[in-house]
Design an enzyme around this catalytic site. Structure first.
Site, PDB file in Angstrom:
ATOM      1  N   SER A 237     -72.518  35.266 -18.650  1.00 11.32           N
ATOM      2  CA  SER A 237     -73.868  34.920 -19.067  1.00 11.32           C
ATOM      3  C   SER A 237     -74.798  36.090 -18.809  1.00 11.32           C
ATOM      4  CB  SER A 237     -74.347  33.685 -18.309  1.00 11.32           C
ATOM      5  OG  SER A 237     -74.700  34.070 -16.993  1.00 11.32           O
ATOM      6  N   LYS A 238     -76.002  35.937 -19.304  1.00 10.38           N
ATOM      7  CA  LYS A 238     -77.027  36.962 -19.098  1.00 10.38           C
ATOM      8  C   LYS A 238     -77.183  37.301 -17.623  1.00 10.38           C
ATOM      9  CE  LYS A 238     -79.006  38.560 -22.721  1.00 10.38           C
ATOM     10  NZ  LYS A 238     -79.357  37.799 -23.896  1.00 10.38           N
ATOM     11  N   ARG A 239     -77.046  36.288 -16.789  1.00 10.52           N
ATOM     12  CA  ARG A 239     -77.251  36.495 -15.358  1.00 10.52           C
ATOM     13  C   ARG A 239     -76.234  37.451 -14.735  1.00 10.52           C
ATOM     14  NH1 ARG A 239     -77.199  30.926 -13.459  1.00 10.52           N
ATOM     15  NH2 ARG A 239     -77.319  30.560 -15.691  1.00 10.52           N
ATOM     16  N   GLY A 241     -75.623  40.133 -15.857  1.00 10.13           N
ATOM     17  CA  GLY A 241     -76.048  41.487 -16.198  1.00 10.13           C
ATOM     18  C   GLY A 241     -75.489  41.953 -17.534  1.00 10.13           C
TER      19      GLY A 241
END
Ligand code: GLU
Length: 466
Positions: A237-239, A241
């Site tokens: 996911s975006k989290r 990075g």
């Protein structure tokens, strides 16, 4: 046999690593078989559409070199076609008007929950559904039974009747659902090989039901395992990075490196080889060797791979690519100087956005940073006066050098003998005094590029500081 594949993204966001890998595999299968790769924008969910996402998707594919042979088709341009196919299903008795209001449906769902039964729409089929007028959803009359299929990656698959329900074909806003539209489109566009991500695997039994109802021969189906975050547990996911693909482009990742990285994300040729040219990949890629479990996204590996590709560029090519990355101070310097600087940092450069940080010292006298002496284990305990003396000797020895790499190396080595110092002390000191960086490319090479005037000026300035 020539395969027709497609990439069919919904323009609901930016194209991320997982999405683009799906496109890459589909492109590869088409190219390997001299087939066709189609781009289709599945823009039937108006509420979730993000403006500009379609362009972003196309730019991303083109950056990576995944040119489509047909399209982009847009599902929103094809509403009349879905209507026609919906009519066929109505005629065949395989579609009916959903007569319920939202609150009636909610009530049925709630009741199933209380009774601890799974909610299935097909248990509530209306007895005499009204004629479909396009204002209510149109539902598929499903055939709940066992379905079996072969997945090109996952192998033999099957599902029971519980996986089947009466899903919506056309929504009340007139747009088809993904479940319906993609089947019609794949058929009309001659798609022979459908490659998509794992999130759709549980819907495949419904698709098979629909293929049968429409009397369409099903294409080859291939399900790609998800791309996992660096911890190897959750979906990327975006989290984690993970940036979208054009952000990597902006940071100066090379399309060839990204191509190589993505193809080896969940695929190998049975050896430990990691670096492949595009031609090699086209020869060796095989859907049957795509791993069934999730593939871990490792950005460090991507960066390492990119460094490899950068090191293999000619200076001319690297110089061309570096155009937009120079620090502002570089504008006063000519191309030959910049090329000389690039060849010094090429070895260490992992992506082009690192250029300013690695090259700044060649374009401007950075502020004298004494802390570099304090943090250097070998230099920290030496008296300032001694350091200053060593710098003076160095200046003397270099002041009549012609500044060729060879002469500089000779003089630097002679200095070691004359001063009874080790390279770890003397060369570190000269390096810090002339580049104000804790590390830099080879010392003689760096001084050669900096040139006599700059080197002596920087030495003088440092001597003054001690
Ligand atoms: N529109 C779907 C998505 O973006 C496509 C899935 C498929 O490839 O069939 O996820």
């Amino acid at each position: 046999m020539s395969e027709v594949t497609r990439f069919a993204p919904s323009p609901t966001g930016l194209l991320h690593v997982g999405g683009v890998r799906t496109a890459l595999f589909a492109w590869l299968v088409a190219k390997q078989t001299d087939g066709k790769f189609i781009l289709r924008l599945e823009d039937t969910d108006q509420a979730r559409e993000v403006s500009g996402a379609d362009q972003h998707i196309m730019d991303s594919l083109q950056w990576l070199g995944l040119q489509w042979d047909e399209g982009p088709f847009r599902q929103s341009d094809r509403l009349a076609i879905y209507k026609e196919w919906a009519d066929k299903l109505i005629e065949a008795g395989r579609a009916y008007t959903d007569p319920y209001t939202q609150s009636e449906l909610d009530e049925l769902r709630e009741k199933a929950k209380v009774e601890k039964k799974p909610f299935l729409f097909r248990n509530h089929r209306p007895e005499n559904p009204p004629k479909w007028d396009g204002k209510q959803p149109l539902r598929f009359l499903s055939d709940p039974k066992v379905y079996k299929w072969d997945d090109a990656v996952m192998g033999k698959m099957s599902s029971g009747p519980e996986a089947i329900d009466d899903f919506i074909l056309i929504k009340s806003d007139g747009y088809p659902t993904y479940n319906f539209a993609h089947i019609v489109d794949d058929y009309l566009m001659g798609v022979t090989y459908v490659i998509r991500s794992q999130e759709f695997v549980s819907s495949i039994p419904r698709f098979l039901d629909l293929y049968e109802a429409l009397k369409i021969t099903r294409p080859i189906l291939a399900t790609l395992p998800v791309v996992l975050g660096p911890d190897g547990k959750k979906k990327l996911s975006k989290r984690d990075g993970a940036k979208d693909i054009l952000d990597y482009a902006k940071d100066g990742y090379l399309p060839d490196a990204m191509f190589n990285f993505l193809v080896t994300l969940g695929w190998n040729d049975g050896t430990t080889q990691e670096i492949y040219t595009r031609d090699e990949i086209l020869k060796k890629f095989d859907m049957a060797r795509v791993q069934r479990s999730g593939a871990k996204f490792d950005e460090q590996r991507l960066t390492w791979m990119n460094g490899h590709y950068i090191r293999n560029l000619s200076i001319e090519k690297l110089f061309k690519l570096s155009k937009d990355y120079w620090p502002s101070e570089a504008s006063k310097f000519d191309d030959d100087y910049k090329k000389a600087v690039l060849s010094l940092v090429q070895e260490r450069l992992k992506f082009l956005a690192e250029i300013p940080e690695l090259t700044k010292l060649f374009f401007t006298d950075l502020p004298v940073d004494k802390s570099l002496i304090k943090t250097n284990k070998k230099l920290a305990d030496i008296e300032q006066a001694t350091l200053s003396g060593l710098l003076k000797s160095s200046r003397g020895a270099l002041s009549d050098s012609d500044f060729s790499v060879e002469d500089l190396s000779n003089r630097l080595n002679q200095l070691l003998t004359d001063t009874y110092q080790s390279p770890a002390i003397l060369f570190s000191l000269i390096r810090i005094a002339t580049t104000w960086a804790p590390a830099s490319p080879g010392l003689a090479e760096s001084l050669h590029v900096l040139g006599k005037e700059t080197t002596l000026r920087r030495l003088d300035r440092s001597i003054e500081q001690f």
